[in-house]
Write an enzyme that holds these catalytic residues in place. Structure first.
Site, PDB file in Angstrom:
ATOM      1  N   LYS A   5       0.874  -1.355   0.056  1.00 47.88           N
ATOM      2  CA  LYS A   5      -0.015   0.105  -0.103  1.00 47.88           C
ATOM      3  C   LYS A   5       0.990   1.422   0.119  1.00 47.88           C
ATOM      4  O   LYS A   5       0.737   2.208  -0.731  1.00 47.88           O
ATOM      5  CB  LYS A   5      -0.596   0.065   1.023  1.00 47.88           C
ATOM      6  CG  LYS A   5      -1.973  -1.217   1.119  1.00 47.88           C
ATOM      7  CD  LYS A   5      -2.867  -1.211   2.103  1.00 47.88           C
ATOM      8  CE  LYS A   5      -2.503  -1.293   3.605  1.00 47.88           C
ATOM      9  NZ  LYS A   5      -1.897  -2.958   3.862  1.00 47.88           N
ATOM     10  N   VAL A   6       1.818   1.316   0.966  1.00 42.87           N
ATOM     11  CA  VAL A   6       2.465   2.584   1.112  1.00 42.87           C
ATOM     12  C   VAL A   6       3.706   2.564  -0.048  1.00 42.87           C
ATOM     13  O   VAL A   6       3.723   3.586  -0.924  1.00 42.87           O
ATOM     14  CB  VAL A   6       3.285   2.801   2.429  1.00 42.87           C
ATOM     15  CG1 VAL A   6       4.218   4.007   2.301  1.00 42.87           C
ATOM     16  CG2 VAL A   6       2.501   2.737   3.549  1.00 42.87           C
ATOM     17  N   ASP A  44       9.295  -6.602  -4.949  1.00 44.71           N
ATOM     18  CA  ASP A  44       8.650  -7.314  -3.896  1.00 44.71           C
ATOM     19  C   ASP A  44       8.132  -8.589  -4.642  1.00 44.71           C
ATOM     20  O   ASP A  44       7.398  -8.769  -5.507  1.00 44.71           O
ATOM     21  CB  ASP A  44       6.993  -6.477  -4.073  1.00 44.71           C
ATOM     22  CG  ASP A  44       6.136  -6.739  -2.867  1.00 44.71           C
ATOM     23  OD1 ASP A  44       6.168  -8.045  -2.701  1.00 44.71           O
ATOM     24  OD2 ASP A  44       5.508  -5.901  -2.344  1.00 44.71           O
ATOM     25  N   ALA A  62       9.669   2.444   6.814  1.00 39.83           N
ATOM     26  CA  ALA A  62       9.217   0.946   7.148  1.00 39.83           C
ATOM     27  C   ALA A  62       9.232   0.772   8.605  1.00 39.83           C
ATOM     28  O   ALA A  62       8.439   1.018   9.376  1.00 39.83           O
ATOM     29  CB  ALA A  62       9.602  -0.103   6.223  1.00 39.83           C
ATOM     30  N   ARG A  63      10.357  -0.038   8.910  1.00 40.65           N
ATOM     31  CA  ARG A  63      10.716  -0.413  10.162  1.00 40.65           C
ATOM     32  C   ARG A  63      12.099  -0.229  10.372  1.00 40.65           C
ATOM     33  O   ARG A  63      13.000  -0.644   9.440  1.00 40.65           O
ATOM     34  CB  ARG A  63      10.223  -1.735  10.614  1.00 40.65           C
ATOM     35  CG  ARG A  63       8.722  -1.890  10.912  1.00 40.65           C
ATOM     36  CD  ARG A  63       8.379  -0.968  12.166  1.00 40.65           C
ATOM     37  NE  ARG A  63       6.881  -1.094  12.615  1.00 40.65           N
ATOM     38  CZ  ARG A  63       6.161  -0.240  12.302  1.00 40.65           C
ATOM     39  NH1 ARG A  63       6.386   0.788  11.443  1.00 40.65           N
ATOM     40  NH2 ARG A  63       4.888  -0.256  12.820  1.00 40.65           N
ATOM     41  N   GLU A  92      13.140   2.260  19.386  1.00 38.25           N
ATOM     42  CA  GLU A  92      12.716   3.591  19.845  1.00 38.25           C
ATOM     43  C   GLU A  92      12.318   4.053  21.008  1.00 38.25           C
ATOM     44  O   GLU A  92      11.682   3.303  21.604  1.00 38.25           O
ATOM     45  CB  GLU A  92      11.510   3.606  18.695  1.00 38.25           C
ATOM     46  CG  GLU A  92      11.814   3.358  17.269  1.00 38.25           C
ATOM     47  CD  GLU A  92      10.741   3.452  16.055  1.00 38.25           C
ATOM     48  OE1 GLU A  92       9.614   3.718  16.579  1.00 38.25           O
ATOM     49  OE2 GLU A  92      11.047   3.436  14.801  1.00 38.25           O
ATOM     50  N   HIS A 110       9.414   8.649  14.127  1.00 39.88           N
ATOM     51  CA  HIS A 110       8.474   7.792  13.917  1.00 39.88           C
ATOM     52  C   HIS A 110       7.173   8.698  13.597  1.00 39.88           C
ATOM     53  O   HIS A 110       6.157   8.440  14.038  1.00 39.88           O
ATOM     54  CB  HIS A 110       8.303   6.711  14.709  1.00 39.88           C
ATOM     55  CG  HIS A 110       7.585   5.567  14.125  1.00 39.88           C
ATOM     56  ND1 HIS A 110       7.776   4.106  14.690  1.00 39.88           N
ATOM     57  CD2 HIS A 110       6.624   5.424  13.177  1.00 39.88           C
ATOM     58  CE1 HIS A 110       6.908   3.441  14.020  1.00 39.88           C
ATOM     59  NE2 HIS A 110       6.263   4.011  13.175  1.00 39.88           N
ATOM     60  N   GLY A 150       5.563   9.065  10.539  1.00 34.95           N
ATOM     61  CA  GLY A 150       4.926   8.612   9.076  1.00 34.95           C
ATOM     62  C   GLY A 150       3.456   8.728   9.184  1.00 34.95           C
ATOM     63  O   GLY A 150       2.856   9.153   8.020  1.00 34.95           O
ATOM     64  N   ALA A 151       2.920   8.211  10.135  1.00 34.08           N
ATOM     65  CA  ALA A 151       1.473   7.991  10.214  1.00 34.08           C
ATOM     66  C   ALA A 151       0.907   9.332  10.935  1.00 34.08           C
ATOM     67  O   ALA A 151      -0.216   9.337  11.191  1.00 34.08           O
ATOM     68  CB  ALA A 151       0.982   6.791  10.916  1.00 34.08           C
TER      69      ALA A 151
HETATM   70  N1  LIG Z   1       6.652   5.122   9.683  1.00 31.57           N
HETATM   71  C1  LIG Z   1       5.572   5.058   9.638  1.00 31.57           C
HETATM   72  O1  LIG Z   1       4.913   5.796  10.470  1.00 31.57           O
HETATM   73  C2  LIG Z   1       4.755   4.013   9.232  1.00 31.57           C
HETATM   74  C3  LIG Z   1       3.342   4.279   8.511  1.00 31.57           C
HETATM   75  C4  LIG Z   1       2.600   3.064   7.843  1.00 31.57           C
HETATM   76  C5  LIG Z   1       3.329   2.102   7.664  1.00 31.57           C
HETATM   77  N2  LIG Z   1       4.523   1.923   8.004  1.00 31.57           N
HETATM   78  C6  LIG Z   1       5.254   0.718   7.545  1.00 31.57           C
HETATM   79  O2  LIG Z   1       5.508   0.514   6.288  1.00 31.57           O
HETATM   80  C7  LIG Z   1       5.517  -0.612   6.033  1.00 31.57           C
HETATM   81  C8  LIG Z   1       4.675  -1.081   4.812  1.00 31.57           C
HETATM   82  O3  LIG Z   1       3.129  -0.777   4.965  1.00 31.57           O
HETATM   83  P1  LIG Z   1       2.025  -1.168   3.922  1.00 31.57           P
HETATM   84  O4  LIG Z   1       0.908  -0.578   4.735  1.00 31.57           O
HETATM   85  O5  LIG Z   1       2.594  -0.676   2.707  1.00 31.57           O
HETATM   86  O6  LIG Z   1       1.945  -2.657   4.110  1.00 31.57           O
HETATM   87  P2  LIG Z   1       1.802  -3.585   2.769  1.00 31.57           P
HETATM   88  O7  LIG Z   1       1.190  -5.129   3.603  1.00 31.57           O
HETATM   89  O8  LIG Z   1       0.573  -3.154   2.086  1.00 31.57           O
HETATM   90  O9  LIG Z   1       2.976  -3.656   2.156  1.00 31.57           O
HETATM   91  C9  LIG Z   1       4.184  -4.571   2.479  1.00 31.57           C
HETATM   92  C10 LIG Z   1       4.687  -5.129   1.161  1.00 31.57           C
HETATM   93  O10 LIG Z   1       5.943  -5.743   1.485  1.00 31.57           O
HETATM   94  C11 LIG Z   1       6.043  -6.632   0.634  1.00 31.57           C
HETATM   95  N3  LIG Z   1       6.992  -7.523   1.069  1.00 31.57           N
HETATM   96  C12 LIG Z   1       7.074  -8.537   2.043  1.00 31.57           C
HETATM   97  N4  LIG Z   1       8.316  -9.018   2.207  1.00 31.57           N
HETATM   98  C13 LIG Z   1       9.190  -8.400   1.563  1.00 31.57           C
HETATM   99  C14 LIG Z   1      10.406  -8.608   0.954  1.00 31.57           C
HETATM  100  N5  LIG Z   1      11.216  -9.576   1.762  1.00 31.57           N
HETATM  101  N6  LIG Z   1      10.873  -7.814   0.086  1.00 31.57           N
HETATM  102  C15 LIG Z   1      10.227  -6.854  -0.676  1.00 31.57           C
HETATM  103  N7  LIG Z   1       8.782  -6.938  -0.205  1.00 31.57           N
HETATM  104  C16 LIG Z   1       8.477  -7.507   0.489  1.00 31.57           C
HETATM  105  C17 LIG Z   1       4.618  -7.340   0.940  1.00 31.57           C
HETATM  106  O11 LIG Z   1       4.545  -8.328  -0.213  1.00 31.57           O
HETATM  107  C18 LIG Z   1       3.769  -6.145   0.471  1.00 31.57           C
HETATM  108  O12 LIG Z   1       3.409  -6.010  -0.837  1.00 31.57           O
HETATM  109  C19 LIG Z   1       5.375  -1.573   7.199  1.00 31.57           C
HETATM  110  O13 LIG Z   1       6.422  -1.976   7.637  1.00 31.57           O
HETATM  111  C20 LIG Z   1       4.724  -0.592   8.061  1.00 31.57           C
HETATM  112  O14 LIG Z   1       4.688  -1.095   9.481  1.00 31.57           O
HETATM  113  C21 LIG Z   1       5.253   2.679   8.669  1.00 31.57           C
HETATM  114  O1  LIG Z   2       2.887   0.851  11.162  1.00 32.72           O
HETATM  115  C1  LIG Z   2       2.351   1.995  11.157  1.00 32.72           C
HETATM  116  O2  LIG Z   2       1.114   2.079  11.178  1.00 32.72           O
HETATM  117  C2  LIG Z   2       3.165   2.949  11.700  1.00 32.72           C
HETATM  118  O3  LIG Z   2       4.473   2.871  11.960  1.00 32.72           O
HETATM  119  C3  LIG Z   2       2.562   3.966  12.510  1.00 32.72           C
HETATM  120  O4  LIG Z   2       2.923   3.720  13.803  1.00 32.72           O
HETATM  121  P1  LIG Z   2       2.309   4.722  14.905  1.00 32.72           P
HETATM  122  O5  LIG Z   2       1.017   4.240  15.092  1.00 32.72           O
HETATM  123  O6  LIG Z   2       2.929   4.399  16.150  1.00 32.72           O
HETATM  124  O7  LIG Z   2       2.774   6.069  14.470  1.00 32.72           O
END
Ligand SMILES: NC(=O)c1ccc[n+]([C@@H]2O[C@H](COP(=O)([O-])OP(=O)(O)OC[C@H]3O[C@@H](n4cnc5c(N)ncnc54)[C@H](O)[C@@H]3O)[C@@H](O)[C@H]2O)c1
Ligand SMILES: O=C(O)[C@H](O)COP(=O)(O)O
Length: 600
Positions: free
Chosen positions: A207-208, A227, A287-288, A317, A336, A338-339
């Site tokens: 998604k992201v 991916d 991501a993480r 963190e 952190h 992002g959200a």
């Molecule tokens: N920084 C923030 O505040 C914030 C906010 C939202 C999401 N995130 C993080 O962003 C990441 C993505 O979120 P999302 O909503 O897009 O999730 P999502 O599940 O929609 O997408 C994750 C993608 O990663 C792929 N993937 C899995 N293993 C993989 C690999 N080894 N190599 C490459 N791709 C691989 C999956 O197939 C999937 O398409 C997550 O780690 C989430 O926790 C962080």
């Molecule tokens: O995985 C998530 O949704 C993001 O990393 C956001 O994390 P937070 O809710 O702690 O801001």
């Protein structure tokens, strides 16, 4: 087989639990990946928790991290809400035993100790966001605790933050800002690099990642993605080519990380993989933190393989203040964030509050993380069969004589549908629930059904009997057989030696249609008395009048017999439990050879 509806029959109503109403809580995703507004959401429902009917008082929800006001308001309509932020692990473990649900963000570790401390009361953990790496899913599943997340509402916020970091890094915005504020004017020092025409490798095209790719295309970048699980046509649709991991990291000028943290992705970027990158690559991570080996990143920055990095997330963190990575001159960091937009926080708060309330009501959230996700329309269709499955399990196990260990259960689904069109996971889980709950104190739901069965050495095999005919309804009948046991009602043993019960759904109501070799027809409501007697006139009247004298309402009666005047089984549905005295009197009716009272 004869079937008789008595004059006392009540209008049968379908009741899976006291809270089986539909809920408009299913969060779908709109084409631009923004959540639909509340009024546009589709319904979802399914009864999964034993506790769903048992909240005589309001359930208690502990909100352990800041949640948007709209979500808290929604929760308060249904539950007592305790907003306690910054709890220590010990305080969380103490509080949790008083809570039915827990809502967290990424800052709270919901580990095994939390589930163990809950004493079985915790029924749902809601993650107000995407990443569930801070929740011990195995421990949650073992404790029958549903984990739900809010997977869509912060997607755009995270993607926007990724783009913000990408541009800020390329143009040294954070460093230049600090320099100006320190009274300097270093125009030559902070010459940046352009984005247009550069290759961006998006690792994790979910998604992201796909939203980042879409935006980077708009900035004139050449976008490739890696991916292993993404569909190439989805990438092609936005002009992105899916490539191998090695190709992605070797050709990219910029790398943006968007995969979940799992054992497979932990430290994906390490000394070995940095060595394969183009010299001067720039890395963004929203991501993480754990997907990068942070010490290796410091080394790659120092050696010049990595020119710059922009990081929103860290292995620990907050990271230690003296972290070489955080303090590195060519690294831009955010805590952190992002959200963290007003819009995303409002969205995740509503999304998670609805999912948690739905789960507490006994519905299955569309965003369940540790339970099968079944589309809303399939749930609608399976609803009466789900109830039938549980009740057949309950009946079958109550027919087992004390001392017999239930080990092998065979379930047969008779259907006109092709095997691909029938998802039996829900049915199997509910049969398991029906089989286990009457004989133990274990709470079984869709989350822990398979785990609990395995723990108890209960082997459930399933078979589909494919019928000719119209596949309008998903199932014709469900049959549950328990092998190698004795029965307290011998007539329940089929010719092949197993306890056998079979049921169907008629007009939306589950019915028991076979016991052993006898066909019966009784709606599965209230409780059931099964009697075996020699078929003769007046039997229904005799038993009916014993129950009537005690004001026990008979809902349904039917008699299945081998042949006129031979052995027959009478099934009597009763709304209220008869007294021991009435049951004794039924057993004393001379023609009745055996009988059993079964609670549904
Ligand atoms: N920084 C923030 O505040 C914030 C906010 C939202 C999401 N995130 C993080 O962003 C990441 C993505 O979120 P999302 O909503 O897009 O999730 P999502 O599940 O929609 O997408 C994750 C993608 O990663 C792929 N993937 C899995 N293993 C993989 C690999 N080894 N190599 C490459 N791709 C691989 C999956 O197939 C999937 O398409 C997550 O780690 C989430 O926790 C962080
Ligand atoms: O995985 C998530 O949704 C993001 O990393 C956001 O994390 P937070 O809710 O702690 O801001």
């Amino acid at each position: 087989m004869a079937s008789l509806k008595t004059p006392t029959l009540k209008n049968p109503s379908l009741s899976l639990s006291s809270n089986s109403s539909l809920s408009p809580a299913f969060f779908a995703t709109s084409p631009n990946n923004l959540p639909f507004s509340r009024s546009q959401r589709q319904p979802r429902f399914l009864i999964i928790t034993a506790s769903s009917a048992s909240f005589s008082n309001k359930p208690t929800v502990l909100v352990a991290e800041k949640l948007g006001e709209a979500g808290v308001t929604l929760l308060k309509e249904f539950a007592n809400v305790d907003c306690s932020y910054n709890l220590s692990p010990e305080e969380l473990c103490t509080k949790i035993s008083l809570c039915d649900a827990l809502i967290v963000r990424s800052g709270t570790k919901v580990n095994r100790e939390v589930f163990e401390s809950s004493g079985g009361r915790l029924k749902v953990v809601g993650r107000a966001g995407v990443g569930i790496d801070n929740v011990d899913l195995a421990a949650a599943t073992e404790h029958g605790c549903l984990v739900v997340n809010a997977p869509t509402a912060n997607t755009v916020a995270a993607a926007e933050h990724g783009i913000a970091l990408l541009a800020a890094m390329a143009r040294n915005v954070a460093q230049a800002d600090a320099s100006v504020k320190a009274g300097k004017w270093e125009r030559n020092k902070y010459v940046g690099v352009s984005l247009v025409g550069k290759t961006l490798a998006v690792l994790g095209f979910g998604k992201v990642g796909s939203e980042v790719a879409r935006r980077a295309k708009g900035l004139g970048m050449h976008v490739i993605a890696h991916d292993p699980y993404a569909a190439a046509d989805r990438a092609h649709a936005i002009g992105v080519e899916l490539v191998s991991f090695d190709e992605a990291i070797a050709t990219a000028d910029f790398i943006s990380l968007h995969m979940p943290l799992t054992p497979a992705t932990s430290k994906m970027l390490n000394d070995e993989t940095f060595a394969k990158m183009k010299k001067g690559v720039r890395i963004v991570n929203v991501a993480r933190g754990g997907v990068i080996d942070e010490e290796a990143l410091v080394r790659a920055l120092d050696s010049g393989i990595v020119a710059q990095a922009a990081l929103d997330v860290f292995t620990v963190e907050p990271p230690p203040q003296d972290s070489k990575l955080v303090q590195h001159e060519r690294v831009t960091v955010t805590p952190h964030l992002g959200a963290s937009t007003m819009e995303a926080q409002e969205g995740v708060a509503i999304e998670i509050a609805e999912a948690v309330v739905g789960a507490l009501k006994g519905e299955l959230a569309a965003t369940a993380v540790n339970a099968p996700m079944v589309p809303a329309e399939v749930l609608t269709e399976l609803k009466p069969y789900v109830e039938l499955a549980e009740k057949l399990g309950r009946l079958a196990v109550q027919l087992v004589a004390g001392g017999s260990g239930v080990k092998n259960v065979k379930v047969s689904y008779a259907t006109s549908r092709s095997p691909d069109d029938l998802d039996t996971r829900l049915l199997r889980a509910m049969i398991t629930k029906g089989l286990i709950e009457p004989i133990s104190s274990v709470f079984v739901n869709l989350v822990n059904a398979d785990y609990t069965a395995k723990q108890r050495g209960l082997r459930i095999t399933e078979e589909r009997v494919i019928l000719d005919g119209s596949p309008e309804s998903p199932l014709e009948s469900i049959q549950v057989q328990i092998a190698n046991v004795e029965s307290k009602f011998a007539s329940a043993i089929s010719e092949s030696g197993e306890i056998k019960v079979e049921g169907r759904v008629k007009d939306g109501i589950p019915h028991l249609t076979r016991v052993g070799s006898f066909e019966v027809d009784v709606s599965l409501e209230g409780s059931i008395i099964l009697c075996r007697q020699v078929d003769q006139p007046g039997m229904i009247g005799k038993v009916g009048s014993i129950l009537g004298e005690e004001n026990v309402n008979v809902s349904f009666m039917s008699v299945g017999r081998i042949a006129p005047r031979k052995q027959a089984v009478m099934a009597i549905g009763v709304d209220e439990p008869p007294s021991k005295e009435s049951l004794k009197r039924i057993g004393e009716v001379p023609a009745i050879e055996e009988f059993v009272y079964l609670k549904l």
